[in-house]
Design a protein around this motif. Structure first.
Motif, PDB file in Angstrom:
ATOM      1  N   PRO A   1       0.820  -1.218   0.000  1.00 23.00           N
ATOM      2  CA  PRO A   1       0.000   0.000   0.000  1.00 23.00           C
ATOM      3  C   PRO A   1       0.858   1.273   0.000  1.00 23.00           C
ATOM      4  N   MET A   2       1.921   1.270   0.806  1.00 16.68           N
ATOM      5  CA  MET A   2       2.823   2.417   0.841  1.00 16.68           C
ATOM      6  C   MET A   2       3.496   2.611  -0.513  1.00 16.68           C
ATOM      7  N   ALA A   3       3.941   1.513  -1.128  1.00 16.58           N
ATOM      8  CA  ALA A   3       4.624   1.596  -2.419  1.00 16.58           C
ATOM      9  C   ALA A   3       3.710   2.200  -3.483  1.00 16.58           C
ATOM     10  N   VAL A   4       2.454   1.797  -3.479  1.00 13.91           N
ATOM     11  CA  VAL A   4       1.501   2.308  -4.475  1.00 13.91           C
ATOM     12  C   VAL A   4       1.294   3.805  -4.301  1.00 13.91           C
ATOM     13  N   VAL A   5       1.117   4.243  -3.060  1.00 10.70           N
ATOM     14  CA  VAL A   5       0.911   5.674  -2.792  1.00 10.70           C
ATOM     15  C   VAL A   5       2.121   6.493  -3.239  1.00 10.70           C
ATOM     16  N   LEU A   6       3.311   6.022  -2.880  1.00 10.36           N
ATOM     17  CA  LEU A   6       4.521   6.755  -3.239  1.00 10.36           C
ATOM     18  C   LEU A   6       4.751   6.761  -4.748  1.00 10.36           C
ATOM     19  N   ARG A   7       4.594   5.601  -5.361  1.00  7.99           N
ATOM     20  CA  ARG A   7       4.793   5.519  -6.808  1.00  7.99           C
ATOM     21  C   ARG A   7       3.833   6.440  -7.548  1.00  7.99           C
ATOM     22  N   ASP A   8       2.547   6.364  -7.210  1.00  8.75           N
ATOM     23  CA  ASP A   8       1.549   7.183  -7.902  1.00  8.75           C
ATOM     24  C   ASP A   8       1.795   8.668  -7.679  1.00  8.75           C
ATOM     25  N   GLY A   9       2.205   9.026  -6.454  1.00 14.27           N
ATOM     26  CA  GLY A   9       2.477  10.432  -6.166  1.00 14.27           C
ATOM     27  C   GLY A   9       3.664  10.960  -6.957  1.00 14.27           C
ATOM     28  N   LEU A  10       4.735  10.182  -7.028  1.00 17.26           N
ATOM     29  CA  LEU A  10       5.916  10.605  -7.770  1.00 17.26           C
ATOM     30  C   LEU A  10       5.628  10.686  -9.267  1.00 17.26           C
TER      31      LEU A  10
END
Length: 224
Positions: A11-20
């Motif tokens: 979940p953290m990876a998805v949020v960070l990836r999408d934000g970047l």
């Protein structure tokens, strides 16, 4: 800008990836130290966002490995460990910055931009050629001061060419700057984006052009 994200919490990876990605970056995402080492062996990154606790070891070992072989790529460490001793350990290992969880994405983005502005990676925030200026910090293009809107992929193409303006940029370099390793890429995708950027530069009379050598690469130059 191409970023390697090393984070095993999905979940953290998805949020960070999408934000970047929303902020115009190409993001390669891995979940283990072994995968990160393989990615860093085969590709060149502008920065690494690295979780401290990973399934196959401490993220700090990746930084030590990088620095031992002379790689100065900026590394921002993310961790649930937030006390002084752990922060000091992270920085002493060669990390450029250290951010404890939980954190706001806006702070991560600001810290990432900050480490990319440090002297070893320093370049002007805004570069001009012809009638066009490119703001690397905010990823904005202006023609005679007027903002030119461009889709993310086209901005990434133009950014890669502007960083090396006046020099031939190999297709492989452009592909790495524009597409992540998990992207599904059609054979003519890069040429399509180049064509669209070239057309916009011509339509706005930017005073610059993109020349190409078939199968080799592209060159951004001012029209004499």
């Amino acid at each position: 800008m191409r970023v390697l994200l090393v984070e095993d919490e999905r979940p953290m990876a998805v949020v960070l990836r999408d934000g970047l990605v929303r902020h115009g970056m190409v993001v390669d995402e891995v979940a283990r130290l072994s995968e990160a080492e393989a990615a860093l062996h085969s590709d060149i990154y502008d920065a690494v966002v690295l979780d401290r606790r990973l399934p196959d070891g401490d993220g700090l070992s990746l930084i030590k490995w990088l620095r031992a072989k002379g790689d100065v790529v900026p590394v921002l460490v993310l961790t649930a460990k937030g006390d002084l001793i752990d922060r000091v350990a992270g920085l002493n290992s060669g990390a450029d910055d250290y951010l404890g969880k939980p954190f706001a994405f806006e702070e991560l983005l600001a810290r990432l931009r900050a480490i990319l502005r440090r002297p070893v990676h320093m370049q002007p925030d805004v570069v001009s050629l012809g009638r066009m200026s490119f703001d690397f910090t905010h990823r904005e293009v202006h023609i005679d001061g007027v903002h030119l809107r461009m889709p993310r992929r086209e901005l990434l193409v133009l950014e890669a060419l502007m960083r090396r303006m006046g020099r031939m940029v190999l297709r492989e370099t452009l592909m790495e700057a524009v597409f992540g390793m998990n992207d599904e890429i059609e054979s003519n995708a890069l040429d399509t984006h180049i064509s669209r950027v070239r057309r916009k530069l011509a339509d706005t009379e930017a005073g610059i052009t993109i020349s190409g050598i078939r199968g080799v690469g592209y060159l951004l130059r001012e029209i004499s």
